[in-house]
Write a protein that holds these residues in place. Structure first.
Motif, PDB file in Angstrom:
ATOM      1  N   SER A   1     115.417  -6.885 107.785  1.00 34.17           N
ATOM      2  CA  SER A   1     115.411  -7.228 106.360  1.00 34.17           C
ATOM      3  C   SER A   1     115.747  -8.706 106.218  1.00 34.17           C
ATOM      4  O   SER A   1     115.860  -9.422 107.217  1.00 34.17           O
ATOM      5  CB  SER A   1     116.422  -6.365 105.605  1.00 34.17           C
ATOM      6  OG  SER A   1     117.725  -6.562 106.132  1.00 34.17           O
ATOM      7  N   ASN A   2     115.912  -9.193 104.979  1.00 29.90           N
ATOM      8  CA  ASN A   2     116.246 -10.604 104.784  1.00 29.90           C
ATOM      9  C   ASN A   2     117.544 -10.961 105.508  1.00 29.90           C
ATOM     10  O   ASN A   2     118.575 -10.318 105.305  1.00 29.90           O
ATOM     11  CB  ASN A   2     116.381 -10.902 103.298  1.00 29.90           C
ATOM     12  CG  ASN A   2     115.048 -10.849 102.588  1.00 29.90           C
ATOM     13  OD1 ASN A   2     114.000 -10.966 103.219  1.00 29.90           O
ATOM     14  ND2 ASN A   2     115.072 -10.677 101.276  1.00 29.90           N
TER      15      ASN A   2
ATOM     16  N   SER B   1     118.964 -14.219 105.806  1.00 27.43           N
ATOM     17  CA  SER B   1     119.619 -15.483 105.485  1.00 27.43           C
ATOM     18  C   SER B   1     121.109 -15.308 105.204  1.00 27.43           C
ATOM     19  O   SER B   1     121.919 -16.177 105.553  1.00 27.43           O
ATOM     20  CB  SER B   1     118.932 -16.157 104.295  1.00 27.43           C
ATOM     21  OG  SER B   1     118.958 -15.330 103.148  1.00 27.43           O
TER      22      SER B   1
ATOM     23  N   CYS C   1     114.096 -20.223 107.155  1.00 27.17           N
ATOM     24  CA  CYS C   1     113.740 -18.808 107.171  1.00 27.17           C
ATOM     25  C   CYS C   1     112.216 -18.666 107.074  1.00 27.17           C
ATOM     26  O   CYS C   1     111.572 -19.367 106.286  1.00 27.17           O
ATOM     27  CB  CYS C   1     114.420 -18.096 106.004  1.00 27.17           C
ATOM     28  SG  CYS C   1     114.404 -16.307 106.080  1.00 27.17           S
TER      29      CYS C   1
ATOM     30  N   ASP D   1     109.022 -16.432 106.008  1.00 29.52           N
ATOM     31  CA  ASP D   1     108.750 -15.326 105.076  1.00 29.52           C
ATOM     32  C   ASP D   1     107.363 -14.699 105.266  1.00 29.52           C
ATOM     33  O   ASP D   1     106.796 -14.143 104.331  1.00 29.52           O
ATOM     34  CB  ASP D   1     108.902 -15.809 103.627  1.00 29.52           C
ATOM     35  CG  ASP D   1     107.847 -16.856 103.237  1.00 29.52           C
ATOM     36  OD1 ASP D   1     106.994 -17.187 104.078  1.00 29.52           O
ATOM     37  OD2 ASP D   1     107.891 -17.328 102.091  1.00 29.52           O
TER      38      ASP D   1
ATOM     39  N   ASN E   1     110.680 -21.665 105.038  1.00 30.93           N
ATOM     40  CA  ASN E   1     111.423 -22.226 103.909  1.00 30.93           C
ATOM     41  C   ASN E   1     112.754 -22.784 104.410  1.00 30.93           C
ATOM     42  O   ASN E   1     113.398 -22.192 105.282  1.00 30.93           O
ATOM     43  CB  ASN E   1     111.667 -21.151 102.850  1.00 30.93           C
ATOM     44  CG  ASN E   1     110.365 -20.625 102.272  1.00 30.93           C
ATOM     45  OD1 ASN E   1     109.583 -21.378 101.713  1.00 30.93           O
ATOM     46  ND2 ASN E   1     110.106 -19.329 102.420  1.00 30.93           N
TER      47      ASN E   1
ATOM     48  N   SER F   1     119.205 -16.381  98.199  1.00 33.74           N
ATOM     49  CA  SER F   1     118.271 -15.312  97.837  1.00 33.74           C
ATOM     50  C   SER F   1     116.817 -15.781  97.896  1.00 33.74           C
ATOM     51  O   SER F   1     115.896 -14.964  98.000  1.00 33.74           O
ATOM     52  CB  SER F   1     118.585 -14.776  96.443  1.00 33.74           C
ATOM     53  OG  SER F   1     118.377 -15.773  95.458  1.00 33.74           O
ATOM     54  N   LEU F   2     116.606 -17.099  97.858  1.00 31.30           N
ATOM     55  CA  LEU F   2     115.253 -17.642  97.959  1.00 31.30           C
ATOM     56  C   LEU F   2     114.785 -17.763  99.411  1.00 31.30           C
ATOM     57  O   LEU F   2     113.591 -17.951  99.657  1.00 31.30           O
ATOM     58  CB  LEU F   2     115.189 -19.024  97.287  1.00 31.30           C
ATOM     59  CG  LEU F   2     115.476 -19.049  95.782  1.00 31.30           C
ATOM     60  CD1 LEU F   2     115.495 -20.488  95.279  1.00 31.30           C
ATOM     61  CD2 LEU F   2     114.447 -18.230  95.016  1.00 31.30           C
ATOM     62  N   LEU F   3     115.715 -17.678 100.343  1.00 31.91           N
ATOM     63  CA  LEU F   3     115.375 -17.767 101.766  1.00 31.91           C
ATOM     64  C   LEU F   3     115.067 -16.364 102.281  1.00 31.91           C
ATOM     65  O   LEU F   3     115.898 -15.719 102.919  1.00 31.91           O
ATOM     66  CB  LEU F   3     116.525 -18.412 102.548  1.00 31.91           C
ATOM     67  CG  LEU F   3     116.816 -19.874 102.226  1.00 31.91           C
ATOM     68  CD1 LEU F   3     118.099 -20.320 102.903  1.00 31.91           C
ATOM     69  CD2 LEU F   3     115.660 -20.769 102.646  1.00 31.91           C
ATOM     70  N   LYS F   4     113.888 -15.878 102.009  1.00 34.07           N
ATOM     71  CA  LYS F   4     113.509 -14.509 102.352  1.00 34.07           C
ATOM     72  C   LYS F   4     112.819 -14.486 103.706  1.00 34.07           C
ATOM     73  O   LYS F   4     112.123 -15.421 104.086  1.00 34.07           O
ATOM     74  CB  LYS F   4     112.587 -13.927 101.290  1.00 34.07           C
ATOM     75  CG  LYS F   4     113.214 -13.852  99.896  1.00 34.07           C
ATOM     76  CD  LYS F   4     112.253 -13.230  98.899  1.00 34.07           C
ATOM     77  CE  LYS F   4     112.834 -13.231  97.495  1.00 34.07           C
ATOM     78  NZ  LYS F   4     114.076 -12.468  97.398  1.00 34.07           N
ATOM     79  N   GLY F   5     113.008 -13.373 104.422  1.00 27.56           N
ATOM     80  CA  GLY F   5     112.336 -13.217 105.698  1.00 27.56           C
ATOM     81  C   GLY F   5     113.207 -12.499 106.710  1.00 27.56           C
ATOM     82  O   GLY F   5     114.426 -12.381 106.541  1.00 27.56           O
ATOM     83  N   LYS F   6     112.556 -12.028 107.770  1.00 22.69           N
ATOM     84  CA  LYS F   6     113.250 -11.268 108.809  1.00 22.69           C
ATOM     85  C   LYS F   6     113.717 -12.140 109.969  1.00 22.69           C
ATOM     86  O   LYS F   6     114.319 -11.630 110.917  1.00 22.69           O
ATOM     87  CB  LYS F   6     112.330 -10.166 109.334  1.00 22.69           C
ATOM     88  CG  LYS F   6     111.980  -9.121 108.280  1.00 22.69           C
ATOM     89  CD  LYS F   6     111.090  -8.042 108.877  1.00 22.69           C
ATOM     90  CE  LYS F   6     110.749  -6.978 107.825  1.00 22.69           C
ATOM     91  NZ  LYS F   6     109.887  -5.905 108.375  1.00 22.69           N
TER      92      LYS F   6
END
Length: 467
Positions: A4-5, A7, A29, A31, A36, A54-59
């Motif tokens: 999941s995210n 960050s 991160c 996405d 990003n 919360s804007l740094l999304k990604g696994k």
């Protein structure tokens, strides 16, 4: 690398590693579309908020806290660095490229900072250039070619566009790099305390010259690419690492206890004249306890640290270190007043900080004897600890322990022996270049002089920026 995210996990890890750098912090991160990036000057808690995390999304994500050993502009030098062409790659680097100046001129049209890490990113990117479709094996080939070109130390983590997370360590494993897992999630960090903060389990240290690649679907690929035998930095156990970390299978806390015991043996002939052991907080506490156990002299907290002042050793300029020291420590009068005090410090580098601490204690103590858990530092470090200028080192300029004692204005001085240091750490492959001049990689005299002049010029620029 997680399911999941991640960050927020990286944020927690950076908080745990804040002691390793106070200049700047950053997280990159991936996405599934782009990398990003958020970074800035200051502490981790200054740079990040719930909203920007919360804007740094990604696994997959990497993070960094910066301690300046190269560069002069904190805003531009902050990490991670990102390149988009020919492949999107983000890098976070701990260490120093000794031949950085050669590569800096080669990549001068592509770099914005004065940081060797940005140059290393472009070098790695160049080694992967021409590969239309990256594979894990092609990345390993590129890393091996990179290793053959770089003289110095590095523990590096990278995001590689659509492929995954890369981690690798220099051929002498000089800088620390550990691997941890949480179920199927995988992480890499400079110290195991980062895993404690994220709920990961420590798996192992990366080997000398080893690279590990974790693909986005969770496959782990491991390759030892260019091993040259370990030369782990002894200063990690003496000062830099947190005491609750484990590096190379060695508890930092246990090593520091043993450093104190070994120092107690060196002190044996002087102990009768001493009343109390006082550690310089915080890194010296375990060693002071070990010394107390060895000598039978009671340890008490005679110095109290203002916990809102950071680590002065890693501050960017001498002026900033001295300003911080003025408000960092205060004595406990009932412990030191009219006593023969044995002051225990982890190391004596430039001597300026030690001299100020001694002066603080001497205002009330009958006498002050200083004991260092590290032997005399007489040679510059070019591998990631910021004392590359030999003329700044008090053990070099004063030439003798009696000269150092007079310089620091102490009544007595005891250094750890090199043999005692090695015995306390208990590892066969250590870098003790700053103690004995035995550098793991070739550094000709001309190159040393060039590096010292360059770092001196960078510091002057930094001092203007911090004024």
């Amino acid at each position: 690398m997680g399911q999941s995210n991640v960050s927020f996990d990286v944020y927690r890890a950076l908080l745990a590693l804040q002691h390793r750098g106070q200049d700047s912090a950053g997280i990159a991160c991936f996405d599934k579309v782009r990398i990003n990036l958020k970074k800035g000057v200051g502490l981790v808690s200054d740079v990040f908020t719930d909203s920007n995390l919360s804007l740094l999304k990604g696994k997959a994500a990497i993070g960094h806290v910066r301690y300046a050993t190269a560069g002069s502009t904190p805003k531009l030098d902050s990490q991670p660095f990102v390149v988009d062409i020919p492949h999107a790659i983000a890098i976070a680097h701990n260490g120093n490229a000794i031949n950085y100046l050669d590569w800096e001129s080669h990549f001068k049209d592509r770099t914005e900072s004065c940081c060797d890490s940005e140059v290393l990113l472009h070098l790695l990117s160049e080694k992967l250039n021409g590969e239309r479709q990256l594979t894990v094996e092609k990345v390993f080939d590129g890393v091996q070619a990179f290793m053959k070109e770089v003289n110095g130390s590095y523990a590096i983590v990278c995001l590689v566009e659509d492929l995954g997370l890369l981690a690798f360590r220099d051929p002498h494993a000089n800088r620390p790099l550990v691997m941890g897992t949480r179920g199927t999630d995988v992480a890499f960090a400079s110290e195991s305390v980062a895993f404690d903060a994220m709920g990961f389990e420590l798996v192992r240290d990366l080997k000398a010259g080893e690279a590990i690649f974790v693909t986005y679907d969770g496959q782990i690929h491991e390759r030892v690419l260019l091993p040259k035998g370990p030369r782990h930095c002894m200063f990690e156990w003496v000062y830099f690492a947190r005491p609750d970390s484990t590096l190379e299978g060695k508890s930092v806390y246990d090593v520091r206890i043993e450093l104190g015991k070994q120092l107690g043996k060196a002190l044996a002939k002087n102990k009768a004249a001493l009343d109390v052991v006082v550690p310089v907080p915080d890194t010296s506490r375990p060693a002071a306890l070990g010394l107390s156990e060895q000598t039978g002299i009671a340890m008490q907290e005679g110095l109290i640290k203002n916990r809102y002042i950071g680590r002065t050793f890693i501050m960017p300029t001498q002026e900033s270190r001295e300003r911080a020291m003025n408000v960092k420590l205060n004595t406990v009068s009932s412990v030191v007043k009219d006593k023969d005090v044995l002051l225990v410090d982890d190391s004596v580098v430039r001597g300026t900080t030690a001299k100020r601490i001694v002066a603080v204690v001497k205002k009330e103590a009958k006498s002050v004897h200083l004991a260092s858990t590290c032997p005399p530092i007489q040679y510059p470090c070019f591998y990631g600890i910021d004392f590359p200028i030999q003329s700044e080192l008090v053990a070099f300029t004063e030439k003798s322990e009696d000269g150092i004692r007079k310089k620091l204005n102490v009544d007595g001085l005891t250094y750890q022996s090199l043999e005692g240091l090695k015995k306390a750490i208990g590892l066969p492959g250590l870098c003790t270049a700053c103690l004995d001049g035995d550098y793991p990689t070739p550094i000709p005299a001309e190159l040393r002089q060039k590096l010292e002049l360059y770092r001196t010029a960078e510091r002057k620029k930094a001092e203007k920026g911090y004024a």
